[in-house]
Design a protein around this motif. Structure first.
Motif, PDB file in Angstrom:
ATOM      1  N   ASP A 112       0.854  -1.426   0.212  1.00  0.00           N
ATOM      2  CA  ASP A 112       0.148   0.051   0.018  1.00  0.00           C
ATOM      3  C   ASP A 112       0.707   1.339   0.172  1.00  0.00           C
ATOM      4  O   ASP A 112       0.374   2.501   0.393  1.00  0.00           O
ATOM      5  CB  ASP A 112      -0.925  -0.050   1.060  1.00  0.00           C
ATOM      6  N   GLY A 162       0.940   4.428   2.892  1.00  0.00           N
ATOM      7  CA  GLY A 162       0.167   3.630   3.431  1.00  0.00           C
ATOM      8  C   GLY A 162       0.519   2.940   4.899  1.00  0.00           C
ATOM      9  O   GLY A 162      -0.431   2.958   5.833  1.00  0.00           O
ATOM     10  N   THR A 173      -3.951  10.350   3.020  1.00  0.00           N
ATOM     11  CA  THR A 173      -2.873  10.066   2.563  1.00  0.00           C
ATOM     12  C   THR A 173      -2.874  10.967   1.228  1.00  0.00           C
ATOM     13  O   THR A 173      -4.047  11.175   0.776  1.00  0.00           O
ATOM     14  CB  THR A 173      -2.374   8.668   2.274  1.00  0.00           C
TER      15      THR A 173
END
Length: 264
Positions: free
Chosen positions: A29, A33, A50
Motif C-alpha cells: 500500500d 500507507g 494520505t
C-alpha cells in the motif's frame, strides 16, 4: 483545540513503490500507507488521510493543508521534482502553525531544507546495519511507550556530521554496526509550527512495519499538533499608550478592548 480530532495528512513520494518490485512487495500500500496505518493504530481517534506526489498539486492543495493539523513527509528519489509552489505553500502553513514530521530521507526534501536553512547533508551506507535508537530525553512525550533502545535489525546507516541547526530538543541518538552515531530524533520550532525529524525508515527495509518506529511517528504527530488557531506571524505597530502605560499592560493585539484612555 485538543478536544477536536487530530487531522493528519501522510505525504509520500510514492516513486520506489512504482518502479522497484521488492519495495512494492514490502509495502503493497506504499510506504505512505504503512505510515498511515501505524498512526491509525496508535491514534485511533485521529482523522488520517494520505497524499502522494502523483496527485494534482502533489495532493497538497491549500484546502487540504488548511484541514491538516500535522503533515508527515517521506521523500527520496524525486526531491527535485516537487513543485516549488507546493513547497512554498507547505512552508507558509508550517509557519502559521501546522505541525510537520519529516521522516528518513526527507532530510533532503525541499521543505526541510527551506525550514532549516542548511544543506541537511549527512553520511550514509546501505549495508543492512543494525540500528539501536537510544532515548536521550525520556521525559519527552515523543518517547512515550517506546523501549530504550529501539532495536532495528536492518536499516540504512545515517551518520554524523548531519548539517542541520542545533535542535531545540534532542530526543534520540542512533548507533550502527560500523560504530557511527546519528542524531536520529530532533525537534524544532519555526514560526508557530512544530517540527519533528525522525530518521529510521527506508524503502529497502521493512522499518515502517516496526511497532516501535510506528509508535514514535504517532507520538511525534501528536506532539506536533498546533497549540493555537493558525495564523502567520505578522508585523504589528503599537502606539506606546495603546500597549503599556508604565504600570499596566493594555492588550497587545489590535483588537484588544481598551476600557479608558491612558493618562499621562
Amino acid at each position: 483545540m485538543t478536544s477536536t480530532p487530530l487531522r493528519i495528512t501522510v505525504w509520500g513520494e510514492n516513486v520506489h513503490e512504482q518502479v522497484e518490485q521488492h519495495v512494492a512487495e514490502r509495502y503493497p500500500d506504499g510506504m505512505h500507507g504503512a505510515i498511515a496505518d501505524g498512526i491509525r493504530e496508535h491514534l485511533p481517534d485521529a482523522v488520517v488521510r494520505t497524499a502522494t506526489m502523483q496527485e494534482p498539486e502533489h495532493g497538497l492543495t491549500d484546502e487540504v493543508l488548511a484541514e491538516t493539523d500535522v503533515l508527515t513527509w517521506w521523500g527520496h528519489a524525486a526531491h527535485a521534482d516537487v513543485d516549488d509552489a507546493v513547497v512554498d505553500r507547505v512552508h507558509k502553513h508550517v509557519l502559521a502553525g501546522m505541525g510537520l514530521v519529516v521522516l528518513h530521507s526527507g532530510h533532503w526534501s525541499k521543505i526541510f531544507g527551506k525550514l532549516m536553512g542548511t544543506t541537511c547533508t549527512l553520511r550514509w551506507r546501505s549495508e543492512h546495519d543494525q540500528e539501536l535508537v537510544w532515548t536521550v530525553n525520556p521525559q519527552h512525550p515523543i518517547t512515550r511507550g517506546v523501549p530504550n533502545p529501539i532495536v532495528i535489525p536492518e536499516q540504512e546507516m545515517y551518520g554524523e556530521y548531519f548539517d542541520v541547526p542545533t535542535p531545540d530538543e534532542l530526543i534520540f541518538i542512533s548507533g550502527f554496526t560500523g560504530g557511527e552515531v546519528f542524531r536520529s530524533g530532533m525537534t524544532y520550532r519555526r514560526g508557530f509550527g512544530k517540527i519533528f525529524y525522525f530518521s529510521p525508515g527506508d524503502q529497502d527495509f521493512p522499518v515502517y512495519h516496526h511497532p516501535d518506529v510506528r509508535r514514535v511517528i504517532a507520538n511525534g504527530a501528536e506532539w506536533a499538533r498546533p497549540e493555537r488557531e493558525r495564523e502567520l506571524p505578522t508585523l504589528r505597530r503599537y502606539d506606546l499608550g495603546e500597549y503599556f502605560d508604565g504600570q499596566h499592560y493594555r492588550g497587545p493585539f489590535d483588537d484588544a478592548p481598551v476600557d479608558e484612555e491612558v493618562s499621562a
